[in-house]
Scaffold this motif. Sequence first.
Motif, short mmCIF file in Angstrom:
data_model
loop_
_atom_site.label_atom_id
_atom_site.label_comp_id
_atom_site.label_asym_id
_atom_site.label_seq_id
_atom_site.Cartn_x
_atom_site.Cartn_y
_atom_site.Cartn_z
N THR A 1 -34.65 20.00 -40.02
CA THR A 1 -35.33 18.86 -39.37
C THR A 1 -36.68 19.26 -38.79
OG1 THR A 1 -34.26 19.29 -37.24
CG2 THR A 1 -33.10 17.86 -38.79
N HIS A 2 -37.00 20.55 -38.85
CA HIS A 2 -38.27 21.00 -38.26
C HIS A 2 -39.45 20.60 -39.12
CE1 HIS A 2 -40.88 23.46 -35.79
NE2 HIS A 2 -41.35 24.05 -36.88
N GLU A 3 -39.22 20.47 -40.42
CA GLU A 3 -40.31 20.14 -41.33
C GLU A 3 -40.43 18.63 -41.53
OE1 GLU A 3 -42.45 22.24 -42.39
OE2 GLU A 3 -41.43 23.96 -41.48
N TRP A 4 -41.64 18.11 -41.33
CA TRP A 4 -41.91 16.69 -41.55
C TRP A 4 -42.67 16.53 -42.86
CZ3 TRP A 4 -41.74 12.57 -37.59
CH2 TRP A 4 -41.05 12.96 -36.43
N PRO A 5 -42.26 15.59 -43.70
CA PRO A 5 -43.00 15.37 -44.95
C PRO A 5 -44.44 14.95 -44.66
CG PRO A 5 -40.88 14.23 -44.98
CD PRO A 5 -41.10 14.70 -43.57
N PRO A 6 -45.40 15.41 -45.46
CA PRO A 6 -46.80 15.03 -45.25
C PRO A 6 -47.01 13.53 -45.46
CG PRO A 6 -46.53 16.15 -47.35
CD PRO A 6 -45.22 16.29 -46.62
#
Length: 234
Positions: A210-215
């Motif tokens: 969940t740490h990574e957000w899609p661009p």
Amino acid sequence: MSVVGQPGRNAMTPLAIAVLASLDERPMHPYEMYQVLMARREDLLVKVRPGSLYHAVARLAADELVRAEGTEREGNRPERTTYRITDTGRDALRGRITELLRAPVQEYPIFRVALAEAHTLPAEQVVALLRERAGRLGEAVTDADAMIAWASTHRIPRRYWFVLEYIQATIQAELTWIERFAADLDAGEIEWEIFDPDTGERITDSGDPTHEWPPGDHPDAAPRPRWAAGAARD
């Protein structure tokens, strides 16, 4: 500053709006404007300082939104110049207020930034800080209650102070949310990063997806609200 129909009208500052609104009631000299704004507690809405107010009046005069009407002297005091709003100034004032009432503006309050990045602090510290803020907000609600009661008791026309009701409601809404969120965080109902109590270093889980957000151009990117993008509304 510019007039209606010309580029840059949106640059009208909050203080300039307050000055024009004061002069829309009657001609005044800058010190009288300052007294009126302070008496009405408009320092809760805009930064009101004598120097900045005089500068705002000078800018409005240079842009022909107000004009000097004459000077007067009382005793040994310096001469004071009285100003009157012009037709152009009244049109600019009403146009700007119309725009601001019609559509929300993304104002980037700094508290939202602190909330968004609060995960950089240990949960127990965030709880303590938010509860301290809640105490101060409670005092602000009490202050708003007192000002509303005073205005009502003194039969001040509501059109001059209903903004206090808005301030009261928004403070209360923030207070309610903060109390609920702090309670949830304190109860462990919100996932939070762990910090080493001795070193203060974050203990991270590198496998947390969940740490990574899609661009922004990704099909699964978070939606962008229309009003935040400055889209016009009918």
